[in-house]
Design an enzyme around this catalytic site. Sequence first.
Site, PDB file in Angstrom:
ATOM      1  N   GLU A   1      36.463  44.730  54.738  1.00 17.76           N
ATOM      2  CA  GLU A   1      37.369  43.581  54.636  1.00 17.76           C
ATOM      3  C   GLU A   1      38.510  43.774  55.611  1.00 17.76           C
ATOM      4  O   GLU A   1      39.027  44.894  55.735  1.00 17.76           O
ATOM      5  CB  GLU A   1      37.937  43.480  53.223  1.00 17.76           C
ATOM      6  CG  GLU A   1      36.900  43.191  52.181  1.00 17.76           C
ATOM      7  CD  GLU A   1      37.558  42.936  50.841  1.00 17.76           C
ATOM      8  OE1 GLU A   1      37.894  41.778  50.580  1.00 17.76           O
ATOM      9  OE2 GLU A   1      37.756  43.901  50.087  1.00 17.76           O
TER      10      GLU A   1
ATOM     11  N   LYS B   1      34.840  40.229  36.180  1.00 17.35           N
ATOM     12  CA  LYS B   1      35.128  41.632  36.395  1.00 17.35           C
ATOM     13  C   LYS B   1      36.625  41.866  36.256  1.00 17.35           C
ATOM     14  O   LYS B   1      37.370  40.893  36.356  1.00 17.35           O
ATOM     15  CB  LYS B   1      34.636  42.075  37.763  1.00 17.35           C
ATOM     16  CG  LYS B   1      35.280  41.269  38.893  1.00 17.35           C
ATOM     17  CD  LYS B   1      35.135  41.928  40.196  1.00 17.35           C
ATOM     18  CE  LYS B   1      36.085  43.093  40.292  1.00 17.35           C
ATOM     19  NZ  LYS B   1      36.449  43.471  41.640  1.00 17.35           N
TER      20      LYS B   1
ATOM     21  N   ASP C   1      36.703  48.762  42.380  1.00 16.46           N
ATOM     22  CA  ASP C   1      36.796  47.353  42.750  1.00 16.46           C
ATOM     23  C   ASP C   1      35.530  46.852  43.442  1.00 16.46           C
ATOM     24  O   ASP C   1      35.128  45.706  43.260  1.00 16.46           O
ATOM     25  CB  ASP C   1      38.012  47.171  43.676  1.00 16.46           C
ATOM     26  CG  ASP C   1      38.313  45.716  43.982  1.00 16.46           C
ATOM     27  OD1 ASP C   1      38.313  44.909  43.026  1.00 16.46           O
ATOM     28  OD2 ASP C   1      38.552  45.379  45.162  1.00 16.46           O
TER      29      ASP C   1
ATOM     30  N   HIS D   1      29.720  45.326  43.202  1.00 13.45           N
ATOM     31  CA  HIS D   1      29.100  44.613  44.318  1.00 13.45           C
ATOM     32  C   HIS D   1      28.166  45.502  45.145  1.00 13.45           C
ATOM     33  O   HIS D   1      27.050  45.117  45.480  1.00 13.45           O
ATOM     34  CB  HIS D   1      30.164  44.026  45.245  1.00 13.45           C
ATOM     35  CG  HIS D   1      31.224  43.235  44.538  1.00 13.45           C
ATOM     36  ND1 HIS D   1      30.943  42.445  43.459  1.00 13.45           N
ATOM     37  CD2 HIS D   1      32.564  43.121  44.752  1.00 13.45           C
ATOM     38  CE1 HIS D   1      32.066  41.855  43.047  1.00 13.45           C
ATOM     39  NE2 HIS D   1      33.055  42.258  43.813  1.00 13.45           N
TER      40      HIS D   1
ATOM     41  N   ASP E   1      28.877  38.938  38.605  1.00 16.38           N
ATOM     42  CA  ASP E   1      29.206  39.683  39.817  1.00 16.38           C
ATOM     43  C   ASP E   1      29.046  38.661  40.927  1.00 16.38           C
ATOM     44  O   ASP E   1      27.916  38.249  41.238  1.00 16.38           O
ATOM     45  CB  ASP E   1      28.231  40.856  40.010  1.00 16.38           C
ATOM     46  CG  ASP E   1      28.623  41.676  41.230  1.00 16.38           C
ATOM     47  OD1 ASP E   1      28.902  41.067  42.274  1.00 16.38           O
ATOM     48  OD2 ASP E   1      28.660  42.912  41.132  1.00 16.38           O
ATOM     49  N   HIS E   2      30.147  38.234  41.501  1.00 14.01           N
ATOM     50  CA  HIS E   2      30.048  37.066  42.383  1.00 14.01           C
ATOM     51  C   HIS E   2      29.201  37.339  43.626  1.00 14.01           C
ATOM     52  O   HIS E   2      28.774  36.410  44.304  1.00 14.01           O
ATOM     53  CB  HIS E   2      31.430  36.506  42.738  1.00 14.01           C
ATOM     54  CG  HIS E   2      32.135  37.254  43.825  1.00 14.01           C
ATOM     55  ND1 HIS E   2      32.852  38.395  43.599  1.00 14.01           N
ATOM     56  CD2 HIS E   2      32.227  37.017  45.157  1.00 14.01           C
ATOM     57  CE1 HIS E   2      33.363  38.822  44.744  1.00 14.01           C
ATOM     58  NE2 HIS E   2      32.998  38.008  45.702  1.00 14.01           N
TER      59      HIS E   2
ATOM     60  N   ARG F   1      48.329  30.506  28.752  1.00 12.27           N
ATOM     61  CA  ARG F   1      49.653  30.569  28.122  1.00 12.27           C
ATOM     62  C   ARG F   1      50.601  29.526  28.702  1.00 12.27           C
ATOM     63  O   ARG F   1      51.477  29.027  28.009  1.00 12.27           O
ATOM     64  CB  ARG F   1      50.248  31.955  28.326  1.00 12.27           C
ATOM     65  CG  ARG F   1      49.558  32.986  27.472  1.00 12.27           C
ATOM     66  CD  ARG F   1      49.795  34.359  28.011  1.00 12.27           C
ATOM     67  NE  ARG F   1      51.127  34.830  27.714  1.00 12.27           N
ATOM     68  CZ  ARG F   1      51.589  36.009  28.117  1.00 12.27           C
ATOM     69  NH1 ARG F   1      50.842  36.796  28.841  1.00 12.27           N
ATOM     70  NH2 ARG F   1      52.799  36.393  27.807  1.00 12.27           N
TER      71      ARG F   1
HETATM   72  C1  BG6 Z   1      36.448  41.128  44.589  1.00 10.02           C
HETATM   73  C2  BG6 Z   1      37.430  42.242  44.762  1.00 10.02           C
HETATM   74  O1  BG6 Z   1      35.587  41.399  43.520  1.00 10.02           O
HETATM   75  O2  BG6 Z   1      35.687  40.984  45.779  1.00 10.02           O
HETATM   76  C3  BG6 Z   1      38.331  41.971  45.939  1.00 10.02           C
HETATM   77  O3  BG6 Z   1      38.221  42.381  43.592  1.00 10.02           O
HETATM   78  C4  BG6 Z   1      37.522  41.708  47.176  1.00 10.02           C
HETATM   79  O4  BG6 Z   1      39.215  43.062  46.155  1.00 10.02           O
HETATM   80  C5  BG6 Z   1      36.459  40.647  46.915  1.00 10.02           C
HETATM   81  O5  BG6 Z   1      38.405  41.260  48.190  1.00 10.02           O
HETATM   82  C6  BG6 Z   1      35.519  40.517  48.089  1.00 10.02           C
HETATM   83  O6  BG6 Z   1      34.689  39.424  47.895  1.00 10.02           O
HETATM   84  P1  BG6 Z   1      34.060  38.651  49.123  1.00 10.02           P
HETATM   85  O7  BG6 Z   1      33.182  37.621  48.493  1.00 10.02           O
HETATM   86  O8  BG6 Z   1      35.204  38.085  49.906  1.00 10.02           O
HETATM   87  O9  BG6 Z   1      33.298  39.670  49.922  1.00 10.02           O
END
Ligand code: BG6
Length: 503
Positions: A227, A159, A246, A251, A188-189, A53
Site C-alpha cells: 500500500e 474484521k 491487519d 487477506h 473478508d473484503h 450512537r
Molecule cells: C483493510 C485494512 O482490511 O484492508 C487496511 O484494515 C487496508 O489497513 C485495507 O488499507 C486494504 O484494502 P484494499 O482493498 O485497499 O487492498
Amino acid sequence: MTDERLNRPGDPCVMVIFGAAGDLTKRKLIPALYNLVQSNLLPKEFAVVGVARAQMSTDDFRQKMSRDIHEFATSSVDAQLWDSFEKRLYYLSGEFQDPSTYEQLQELLATVDQECGTRGNYLYYLATAPNFFNDIMWQLGTAGLAREEGTWRRVIIEKPFGHDFDSARALNKNISAVLKESQIYRIDHYLGKETVQNILVFRFGNGLFEPVWNRRYIDHVQITVAESVGVEGRGGYYEGAGALRDMVQNHMFQLLALMAMEPPLSFEADAVRDEKSKLLRAIQPLSPEEVLTQTVRGQYGAGTVKGSLVPAYRTESRVAPDSGTETFVALKLMLDNWRWAGVPFYLRTGKALPSRVTEIAIQFKHVPFLLFRQTPVEQLTPNFLVLRIQPNEGISLQFGAKVPGPSVRMGAVQMDFEYADYFGTQPSTGYETLLYDCMIGDATLFQRADNVELGWSVVTPILDVWKALPPRSFPNYAAGTWGPKEAFDLLERDGRQWRRIDP
Ligand code: BG6
C-alpha cells in the site's frame, strides 16, 4: 455459488447496520447497495435501518446519505433511482449495550416490514468497533431478533475477528451461543474482489496450469500486498493491530489459500471452505527460532511516496511517539503437504511503500544451464506467472526469448492479459457481491469459524515471540521504499529475490 446468482434479486429483507454513522457505511455499504439497485439485484422489498450512537433522525440520516453518496458512489448517481432508494433508509439512535435499543429496534423493524414488505428477514451488519460484537450479538439473541421462524436472520461480522487465537475462539463461542454457523457471515473484503474470485477459475478451469501447479515445477511463490498510503488517521485502531493482524491473518491468508488449496468438489460454501481449512492446517507452525529468522517487521519513518512527503508513522495522530507497532511484515512460510513440500511462500505487506500493488507471483524452476554455457547468456530469465489482483487487474507470464541477432542472447518478455481489455471495467466498491450473496444465503465467499481460527493459529505464535523480544529499533524503513533491509535478506539467504515491481 448457485445458478440462481444474478438471475434474481436478493431475498426481501431489512439490512440493519450497527455503526451506521461510521465511515464504512458511507464509503462502501451504501454505495454498494446503490450499485445493486442499479443492476436490479436488490429486492424491491428492501430497507436499511442504521443503528448508531450518534443522535440523528431518519430524515437527518437520509439527508446525510444523500450528500455522501455523491462523494462515494462509484458511478454517476441517477436522481430518480436514488430518491426511491433513499425512502427506504431508516435510522435509530441508541447505545449498543442498552436493551432498550433492541426493544426500539424490534418496533422499528415491525414498522419497516409493514411499510416495505420485507417479510421479517433481517441481515445484521456489524460495522462497529470489535469490542461491541459480543454485546450486540448477545442483545440480538436476548431480544429474540436472531430467531428464525419462517424468516431468516443473518449476521455479517466485519474484521478484526479477534486479535489472537484465543480471542477469536472466544468470539466464535459466544456467537454460536446465539446463532447457527449457517447464520454467520464473517467478511473478508478481499473475497469480494473479482480477481481474487478468479484465482479458482483460473487454476481449475484451465487444463494448462494445474499440471504444473506443484513442487515439481514451482520454485517459490511471492505474495505482495503493498500500500502506498500510511495509516490515514486510523492510528487508534492500527496501534493495537499492526500489519500482521491487519493484513496477513485475513487477506493474505485468503490469497494464499486460494492459490495453493486443492480443487474443491464444487463451488458450494462448505466444499470451498473445507479445502481452505486443509490448506491453512498444512502451514508449518513457526518455532520461536524460526520466528526470528523467517519473519521481518518494519515501521516506516518519514520519506517520499510518489513525490509527496509522508511523515513518520510515529508522528501520526493517536500513535505513540515510541510505538513498537509494525507497519510492514515479510515472512517465509512452508506448506507441509504433498503438493507444496519444499516450496517457500514469501509474503510481504506494508504501508507507505512506493506503490499500491497486490499480486501473487509464481516463480517456476530454473532449467539446466548447460546449453547456454558457451553463449553470451549469463543468466536465464526466471519464468514468473503473475496474478495481478489490483490495480491493473490481469495475469502475465514472463519468459525468456532470443534477442534477434547473430549470437544467442536472451531477454525477458511478457505475455499479458488485462481484465479491462477483455471485460471492460465495472466500477464497484468490492462489497456488492458479498452483500448480495448474504441476501441469497450463499456463504462461499465468507469465512467459516475454523478458517478464521486456523489463520490465527499461524499468526499468534509469531505475535507471542515478538512480544517477548526487546523493543525493535523503529523506524527501520523510509516511506517510499520497499521495506527494511532484512526483508531483502530473507530471500537472499535462500538465493532468491523479490520480484521487481515498478512504482
Ligand atoms: C483493510 C485494512 O482490511 O484492508 C487496511 O484494515 C487496508 O489497513 C485495507 O488499507 C486494504 O484494502 P484494499 O482493498 O485497499 O487492498
